[in-house]
Design a protein around this motif. Structure first.
Motif, PDB file in Angstrom:
ATOM      1  N   GLY A  84       0.818  -1.213   0.000  1.00 57.44           N
ATOM      2  CA  GLY A  84       0.000   0.000   0.000  1.00 57.44           C
ATOM      3  C   GLY A  84       0.852   1.263   0.000  1.00 57.44           C
ATOM      4  N   ALA A  85       0.205   2.360  -0.296  1.00 60.28           N
ATOM      5  CA  ALA A  85       0.906   3.641  -0.345  1.00 60.28           C
ATOM      6  C   ALA A  85       1.144   4.143   1.077  1.00 60.28           C
ATOM      7  CB  ALA A  85       0.060   4.635  -1.134  1.00 60.28           C
ATOM      8  N   PRO A  86       2.187   4.954   1.278  1.00 58.92           N
ATOM      9  CA  PRO A  86       2.424   5.520   2.627  1.00 58.92           C
ATOM     10  C   PRO A  86       1.171   6.250   3.102  1.00 58.92           C
ATOM     11  CG  PRO A  86       4.257   6.038   1.132  1.00 58.92           C
ATOM     12  CD  PRO A  86       3.188   5.397   0.307  1.00 58.92           C
ATOM     13  N   GLY A  87       0.822   6.011   4.349  1.00 58.84           N
ATOM     14  CA  GLY A  87      -0.403   6.614   4.883  1.00 58.84           C
ATOM     15  C   GLY A  87      -1.609   5.715   4.725  1.00 58.84           C
ATOM     16  N   ALA A  88      -1.504   4.709   3.867  1.00 51.76           N
ATOM     17  CA  ALA A  88      -2.634   3.773   3.685  1.00 51.76           C
ATOM     18  C   ALA A  88      -2.095   2.353   3.601  1.00 51.76           C
ATOM     19  CB  ALA A  88      -3.415   4.133   2.419  1.00 51.76           C
ATOM     20  N   LEU A  89      -1.212   2.045   4.550  1.00 50.58           N
ATOM     21  CA  LEU A  89      -0.578   0.710   4.518  1.00 50.58           C
ATOM     22  C   LEU A  89      -1.562  -0.363   4.965  1.00 50.58           C
ATOM     23  CD1 LEU A  89       2.973   1.486   5.990  1.00 50.58           C
ATOM     24  CD2 LEU A  89       2.366   1.009   3.600  1.00 50.58           C
ATOM     25  N   LYS A  90      -1.390  -1.527   4.396  1.00 44.88           N
ATOM     26  CA  LYS A  90      -2.192  -2.686   4.778  1.00 44.88           C
ATOM     27  C   LYS A  90      -1.258  -3.884   4.982  1.00 44.88           C
ATOM     28  CE  LYS A  90      -5.848  -1.085   1.646  1.00 44.88           C
ATOM     29  NZ  LYS A  90      -6.982  -0.733   2.488  1.00 44.88           N
ATOM     30  N   GLY A  91      -1.748  -4.848   5.723  1.00 45.33           N
ATOM     31  CA  GLY A  91      -0.957  -6.057   5.964  1.00 45.33           C
ATOM     32  C   GLY A  91      -1.768  -7.305   5.663  1.00 45.33           C
ATOM     33  N   ILE A  92      -1.066  -8.410   5.471  1.00 41.10           N
ATOM     34  CA  ILE A  92      -1.736  -9.692   5.206  1.00 41.10           C
ATOM     35  C   ILE A  92      -1.586 -10.582   6.443  1.00 41.10           C
ATOM     36  CG2 ILE A  92      -1.817 -11.752   3.722  1.00 41.10           C
ATOM     37  CD1 ILE A  92      -2.255  -9.496   1.897  1.00 41.10           C
ATOM     38  N   ARG A  93      -2.706 -11.000   6.935  1.00 40.50           N
ATOM     39  CA  ARG A  93      -2.706 -12.020   8.006  1.00 40.50           C
ATOM     40  C   ARG A  93      -2.969 -13.380   7.369  1.00 40.50           C
ATOM     41  NH1 ARG A  93      -6.772  -9.842  12.578  1.00 40.50           N
ATOM     42  NH2 ARG A  93      -5.371  -8.443  13.689  1.00 40.50           N
ATOM     43  N   ILE A  94      -2.364 -14.413   7.953  1.00 40.11           N
ATOM     44  CA  ILE A  94      -2.710 -15.761   7.488  1.00 40.11           C
ATOM     45  C   ILE A  94      -3.108 -16.573   8.718  1.00 40.11           C
ATOM     46  CG2 ILE A  94      -1.883 -17.843   6.294  1.00 40.11           C
ATOM     47  CD1 ILE A  94       0.156 -16.052   4.847  1.00 40.11           C
TER      48      ILE A  94
END
Lengths: 610, 344
Positions: B240-250
């Motif tokens: 994601g773009a700076p300020g709108a980061l996202k992460g992946i959980r498994i």
């Protein structure tokens, strides 16, 4: 000691027949081994079903092994066995038609139960009626074997499994053979009670022969008078494998074999895989296409690339073989032909792939084609194939067949010194290197190997310009290259020795054979020469190109007869190439020619009105 | 990573052949050729030890444009020829160049087997999700419904994912990159070369004539921040773009996306950490299941594990056979087993 009568005879043919689980192939090959060491000339023919274990006791499951041995020269496993060893009613029924009149039947009387008779399709016990036409020796093999091993504590199936050795023991007594060779093999192969049981079965069989009143006479077949030297027994597949190994040694170049298992060629892969200590690399590929791809990749990398297969696999390789033709890389492909089309009769023999080998690729795609004449000849044909492949920079096809592959004969072991060494050359000079430059004599291009500095170049299936080897779509260049590739293969003929004609050098009839029909044709011709017939025989090991002198030879005869195990492949080629009225004697029964069939056909042709 | 490569004095120019390049203007293949010609001189390998092997298709013209040893073979079979070359001369650096049709349709079988055998070579699969050289039919990686000349009502084939295929085949190194990201591709190529074993690289490549918009959302750098997931070993799966980061959980093998606040530690929020060295391919398979538009498309190295390579094991068998039985001797072989002598 036995005080029975001993008769000397010139030759005898025995067929061992039983269920495919009865160990008949093993029994036959052990008898063969002992017979070979006794110095007889011999010829064998294993004939087994495609199914590993067809339903026990049925005709479909019958497995046979015929061995013909003699004190004089022989060429085939014999048309009709003198002795049939039948382990059950089905094997009797399946093989009886081949037994010679008044022949001997040795059978396992214990197996002739009502149930087994029914499975074989007998409505009544055939033993009684047969005794009027044959010498029937009815031995309770199962009972006697069980008695022999009774105190060893074996299960019934294990005990019964020894009965083939009891039968073998009887046969050893009948032909005055030593048990030593088979016992030595047993000692190495088995352990504990199983070893003891097998040994007892073998020995008791032998002693049974000595004492039984069923067998009043034993026979001696004296050693054959053959050229001095060291001999061994060899099968076609083994000779093919050893020829491949030998080629690597004689060319001082490592062999890479790409292969995919297929009947009846797999034994070549098995045999070569045992000899990694020669530096040989075998790759069991994922399929037939991959197998030839691996071999061509190896050739590109400067190795002796080889792939072995049978008909269905050969067809899958054709596109890759076209690439080898186009890129002019040395390669040997062995097709152990079997009866087709499609899966056909996988364990039965045929010579049906000649036209496919010659014409089966897209466009004009010429390849030299060779065919061995006998099991032992497979060795020399492989050396010849590699010689042509490397000297002419071309893929070469070798057409063996199921009969050659599994048959065996005594083979005079060559001295390595007498085998011709072939020098392999790879260019190294960037100043003079051109990927498609030509050897003036052979038209071969140079075999440049990756890893050589300054010779970086690209090969591929797209048409290339002569000399430079760059991609070319120029119409005149393609026309030139198609003809050049054909001319290169045609020039192989210059390196083929003159043909040998057996019989009169001109006359009424010439029989032209190729490949595995050699034995039956030779035996037929010798028999007819004995009768004073005007007939000659020439046998082709080179099918493409034909030997240079073939055309002249063909012209010297009024008629030409071509016996082949297909519907006329070579016949068609001879007619097309030489405009001669060759006629085909065709057989496509999955079985090799019998001598008698060829003799009768030749007699009929000679008797025809002109 | 291997030690600093030995200097060969080679430059990009040494790898450029004299052949005129015949790819369409704007084809993604040009970028791949350029990145490779940039990376090869840095590897410390003499030019004569490189061999490029290809099958049939646009991608497969590649060897003609490289001034190395090259073999342009037949459709789908490049891995088999490459296997023969590598088995023969393990010291050569062998590169297979293939496409989605060549490598996964007609050559799918060979791709499976070359990957499971773990030969030490590089396989670059140019994936443009269309047949180019035969002028635009759908390929085995084309989306279901794709309208082409051979599928005027839309393709009814389900596509195969190259990365999942490679993982399922037991490939010890699996990566994905994109033709427009020169730096990323170069790094992946270096990593692939340094890996001992079969290295499989899917390269998202644009066919400007028959499938020009397929990879549009990966075209510009800025958009790639949200449409791709950059895999880095040991780092959390964040995009994601700076300020709108996202992460992946498994969780339980099921991936999901969470939003991350500025400066928030993704690991404390349960975002998965990328591990390319896991023995089991199960985790990498989960990554491979991340597809657009629900998820960002992962690029980078999915898996890199060490396993004995085919040619080493073959050589061990040869050495072992020689040690036990001595170097093979033909005279001895021919006279081995049972023989008998006939006197004059």
């Amino acid at each position: 000691m036995s005080t029975k009568k001993v008769e000397e005879i010139d030759h005898v043919a025995i067929r061992f027949a039983g269920d495919s689980g009865d160990g008949m192939q093993l029994t036959g090959s052990k008898f063969t081994e002992t017979t070979a060491l006794a110095g007889n000339d011999l010829s064998t023919f294993p004939d087994y079903p495609a199914e590993i274990r067809a339903p026990a006791g049925t005709l479909a499951g019958v497995s046979g092994f015929q061995v013909h041995f003699s004190s004089s020269e022989i060429f085939t496993p014999a048309d009709n066995p003198d002795v049939l060893v039948a382990m059950n009613p089905a094997s009797l029924k399946a093989n009886l038609k081949d037994l010679r009149p008044n022949g001997t039947i040795i059978l396992n009387g214990d197996a002739f139960s009502q149930k087994n008779l029914e499975k074989a399709g007998y409505t009544e016990d055939p033993r009684g009626p047969l005794a009027t036409q044959y010498k029937v020796v009815d031995i309770p093999l199962t009972t006697l074997t069980r008695e022999a091993v009774a105190d060893l504590g074996l299960s019934k199936p294990d005990a019964d499994r020894c009965k083939n050795f009891f039968a073998l023991g009887v046969m050893y007594w009948m032909y005055n053979r030593s048990l030593d060779v088979t016992e030595q093999w047993m000692n190495a192969k088995f352990k504990g009670e199983i070893l003891e049981a097998n040994r007892r079965a073998l020995r008791n069989g032998y002693h049974f022969g000595e004492i039984t009143e069923l067998l009043p006479v034993s026979f001696v077949v004296p050693p054959a008078k053959i050229a001095a030297g060291t001999y061994r027994n060899i099968s076609g597949n083994q000779a093919t494998a050893w020829g491949i190994i030998a080629a690597g040694e004689l060319m001082n170049t490592p062999v890479v074999l790409g292969a995919y298992p297929i009947t009846p060629a797999s034994d070549i892969l098995h045999e070569i895989a045992r000899y990694r200590n020669f530096g040989i690399k075998t790759v069991q590929a994922e399929d037939e296409i991959a197998a030839v791809g691996v071999a061509i990749g190896a050739s590109y990398a400067g190795m002796l690339g080889v792939t072995t297969t049978s008909g269905p696999g050969y067809i899958l390789k054709q596109e890759a073989l076209g690439l080898a033709v186009m890129t002019e890389l040395p390669l040997v492909v062995v097709d152990v032909q079997r009866a087709g089309p499609s899966t056909g009769l996988p364990t039965k023999t045929e010579q049906g792939d000649l036209l496919a080998a010659l014409y089966g690729r897209n466009s004009d795609s010429p390849m030299p084609i060779l065919a061995p004449a006998t099991p032992g000849d497979c060795f020399y044909v492989m050396l010849e194939a590699f010689r042509i492949a490397v000297q002419y920079m071309t893929p070469v096809a070798v057409l063996s067949d199921g009969y050659l592959a599994n048959s065996s004969e005594p083979w005079k072991v060559p001295s390595v010194e007498d085998l011709k060494k072939i020098e392999v050359q790879h260019p190294t000079d960037p100043a003079t290197f051109r990927p498609y430059s030509r050897n003036e004599e052979t038209l071969a291009r140079p075999w440049a190997v990756p890893g050589t500095p300054g010779l970086e170049h690209r090969l591929g299936g797209i048409e290339k310009e002569n000399i430079s080897g760059t991609v070319s779509y120029v119409p005149e260049n393609h026309d030139f290259m198609v003809r050049l590739r054909a001319e290169k293969v045609a020039r192989v003929a210059k390196s083929i020795p003159p043909l040998k004609v057996e019989g009169p050098s001109r006359g009424k009839l010439l029989v032209v054979g190729w490949g595995s029909t050699h034995g039956a044709i030779t035996a037929a011709i010798r028999q007819l020469h004995g009768e004073g017939c005007d007939v000659a025989h020439v046998h082709l090991r080179h099918l493409n190109p034909f030997p240079s002198d073939l055309g002249e030879i063909l012209k010297n005869y009024e008629k030409i007869l071509v016996p082949e195990l297909n519907t006329g492949h070579l016949t068609l080629l001879l007619r097309a190439e030489y405009l001669v009225p060759a006629q085909c004697f065709s057989k496509v029964a999955g079985q090799p020619f019998r001598i008698g069939e060829i003799v009768n056909k030749i007699r009929a042709v000679l008797a025809e009105e002109k | 990573m291997s030690a600093q490569p030995a200097a060969t004095g080679l430059t990009r120019k040494d790898f450029v052949s004299s052949q005129e390049i015949r790819w369409c203007p704007g084809c993604g293949d040009y970028s791949i050729l350029a990145q490779l010609q940039k990376v090869l001189p840095e590897l410390g390998i003499p030019r004569e030890n490189f061999v490029f092997v290809s099958g049939i298709g646009c991608s497969s013209r590649f060897p003609y444009y490289m001034n190395t040893y090259g073999f342009h073979t037949i459709h789908g079979r490049a891995p088999t020829f490459a296997t023969g070359i590598k088995v023969s001369r393990p010291e050569l650096s062998v590169w297979v160049v293939t496409g989605d049709g060549d490598g996964l349709s007609i050559g799918g079988n060979h791709m499976l087997h070359v990957l499971r055998r773990n030969l030490d070579m590089q396989i670059m699969l140019f994936n443009n999700r269309v047949y180019g050289l035969t002028k635009g039919q759908y390929s085995p990686t084309s989306r279901t419904g794709m309208v082409t000349k051979s599928s005027p009502q839309g393709s009814i084939d389900y596509p195969v994912d190259p990365v999942s295929f490679a993982l399922g085949s037991g490939s010890t190194f699996v990566a994905r990159t994109v033709d427009v990201d020169a730096t990323h591709m170069q790094e992946v190529l270096r990593r692939a070369h340094d890996h001992k074993g079969t290295a499989f690289i899917e390269i998202m490549q644009t066919c400007v004539v028959f499938n020009p918009t397929e990879w549009d959302e990966f075209e510009n750098r800025k958009e790639r921040q949200t449409t791709t997931l950059q895999l880095e070993n040991g780092k959390p799966l964040v995009f994601g773009a700076p300020g709108a980061l996202k992460g992946i959980r498994i969780e339980g093998g099921v991936p999901s996306i969470i939003d991350l606040a500025d400066g928030e530690d993704p690991v404390s929020r349960g975002v998965a950490i990328h591990r390319e060295d896991l023995e089991s391919p199960a985790y990498a398979m989960v990554l491979a299941s991340l597809v657009r538009p629900e998820f960002p498309f992962p690029i980078g190295v999915f898996r890199a594990v060490e396993k004995p390579v085919y040619t080493d094991m073959l050589q061990i068998q040869i050495d072992d056979a020689v040690a036990k039985r001595g170097r093979g001797n033909l005279e001895k072989l021919l006279n081995s087993g049972q023989t008998w002598t006939v006197q004059k």
